[in-house]
Design an enzyme around this catalytic site. Structure first.
Site, PDB file in Angstrom:
ATOM      1  N   SER A   1       0.836  -1.208   0.000  1.00  0.00           N
ATOM      2  CA  SER A   1       0.000   0.000   0.000  1.00  0.00           C
ATOM      3  C   SER A   1       0.868   1.253   0.000  1.00  0.00           C
ATOM      4  CB  SER A   1      -0.921  -0.002   1.219  1.00  0.00           C
ATOM      5  OG  SER A   1      -1.742  -1.142   1.228  1.00  0.00           O
TER       6      SER A   1
ATOM      7  N   LYS B   1      -0.074 -10.221   7.392  1.00  0.00           N
ATOM      8  CA  LYS B   1       0.142  -8.867   7.906  1.00  0.00           C
ATOM      9  C   LYS B   1      -1.226  -8.308   8.260  1.00  0.00           C
ATOM     10  CE  LYS B   1       1.563  -4.162   6.759  1.00  0.00           C
ATOM     11  NZ  LYS B   1       1.955  -3.211   5.696  1.00  0.00           N
TER      12      LYS B   1
END
Length: 330
Positions: free
Chosen positions: A57, A181
């Site tokens: 991201s 994650k």
């Protein structure tokens, strides 16, 4: 048996683009700046960072072409090999929604030298998705991926798609799914995954995506953090991890651990408020890599308020920099 990413601190690195003074600059889509990408990656490895997540991201993966993805991954891998960082851990992010393209990106990532993939949960139809559908999606990707993958659960960028702890238990049984994650603030969910007796934790690692909860997550079995703040304060975050994983600390070490967690939790507010833009601003101002406003559309400009907003953070930034400088001398 699939390789497992080693525990520790990883950095989700930004993707750097050429500056406005470059001859090939484009305001619509500035080309990637491989030289800066490599320089920042080497700085992190030399600062004790355990591995990188590239094209996550923070790396604006959704703004890049597949050709650019390959160029970035290849350039960093080649630089690491040249500088003696043999087999340095690289996790290649994916953020596509369809299975075929995700697998194609993972195949390309392997060719570029990445050992693992980190796949964002598909969230376009989050409201209509079931846990069974999510299991089937990740299973199909893992079945076809040439490299082991981690599940990336970041509700904030994936339409608040939900993945329950029981779904992680199911997916952790897949031989090609080796970790996750978790980029959300629910430490209870971290504990329900990282301590779950139905998961083989020698084959499935649970990382937090938030340095502000590093100490508590490690305390409940987490393997470390994949943390944006470590991109500009690497030594401080690594030191907190070391203290968090050490038993029978001296009183002064416990005091240091509390102090570092407080400072990291505080500076993470910058990342929480401004996201990728804030991370790029900090890396540019503090470490000299890239432009402060070096993002791709629709991200535009640096942090709102510029110098005046940065001044609001100066006291805190200086406080963490003192720790970084101290650790650099030790």
């Amino acid at each position: 048996m699939a390789a497992i990413p080693p525990p520790g601190i990883y950095v989700p690195v930004p993707t750097f683009f050429v500056g406005k003074n470059a001859t090939n600059y484009s305001a619509v889509a500035a080309p990637v700046d491989l030289d800066t990408q490599v320089a920042h990656s080497l700085y992190l490895a030399r600062s004790g960072i355990r591995g990188l997540v590239i094209l996550g991201s923070t790396g604006e993966a959704i703004h890049l072409t597949n050709k650019e993805r390959f160029e970035i991954l290849s350039a960093v891998r080649q630089a690491y090999e040249k500088e003696g960082f043999t087999d340095y851990p690289i996790l290649a992010g994916t953020a596509t929604q369809n299975i075929e393209e995700t697998v194609d990106q993972l195949k390309s990532a392997k060719e570029a030298g990445s050992q693992w993939g980190m796949c964002l949960a598909p969230g376009y139809f989050a409201g209509a998705s079931t846990q069974e559908g999510i299991v089937r999606w990740f299973t199909a990707v893992a079945d076809q991926s040439p490299i082991p993958i981690l599940i990336y659960h970041y509700p904030g960028v994936s339409n608040n798609v939900k993945i329950t702890p029981s779904t992680f238990v199911t997916l952790a049984k897949h031989p090609n799914i080796v970790g996750c994650k978790l980029s959300h603030g629910d430490v209870s969910v971290h504990a329900q995954i990282a301590l779950n007796p139905d998961i083989n934790h020698d084959q499935f690692r649970t990382f937090t995506g938030l340095g502000q909860q590093l100490l508590p997550v490690v305390a409940v079995g987490g393997a470390g953090a994949i943390d944006g703040c470590a991109g500009f304060f690497p030594k401080t975050v690594v030191r907190l991890y070391e203290l968090s994983t050490t038993n029978h600390l001296r009183d002064e070490d416990m005091d240091e651990r509390r102090r570092l967690q407080f400072k990291i939790s505080s500076i993470e507010e910058l990342v929480g408020k401004f996201g990728t833009i804030g991370i790029k601003e900090a890396i540019s101002r503090l470490r000299g890599y890239g432009d402060r406003d070096g993002t791709r559309l629709p991200l535009h400009g640096g942090i709102p308020g510029g110098d005046s907003e940065w001044a609001n953070w100066k006291g805190l930034v200086d406080s963490v920099q003192e720790e970084e400088d101290r650790l650099g001398k030790s």
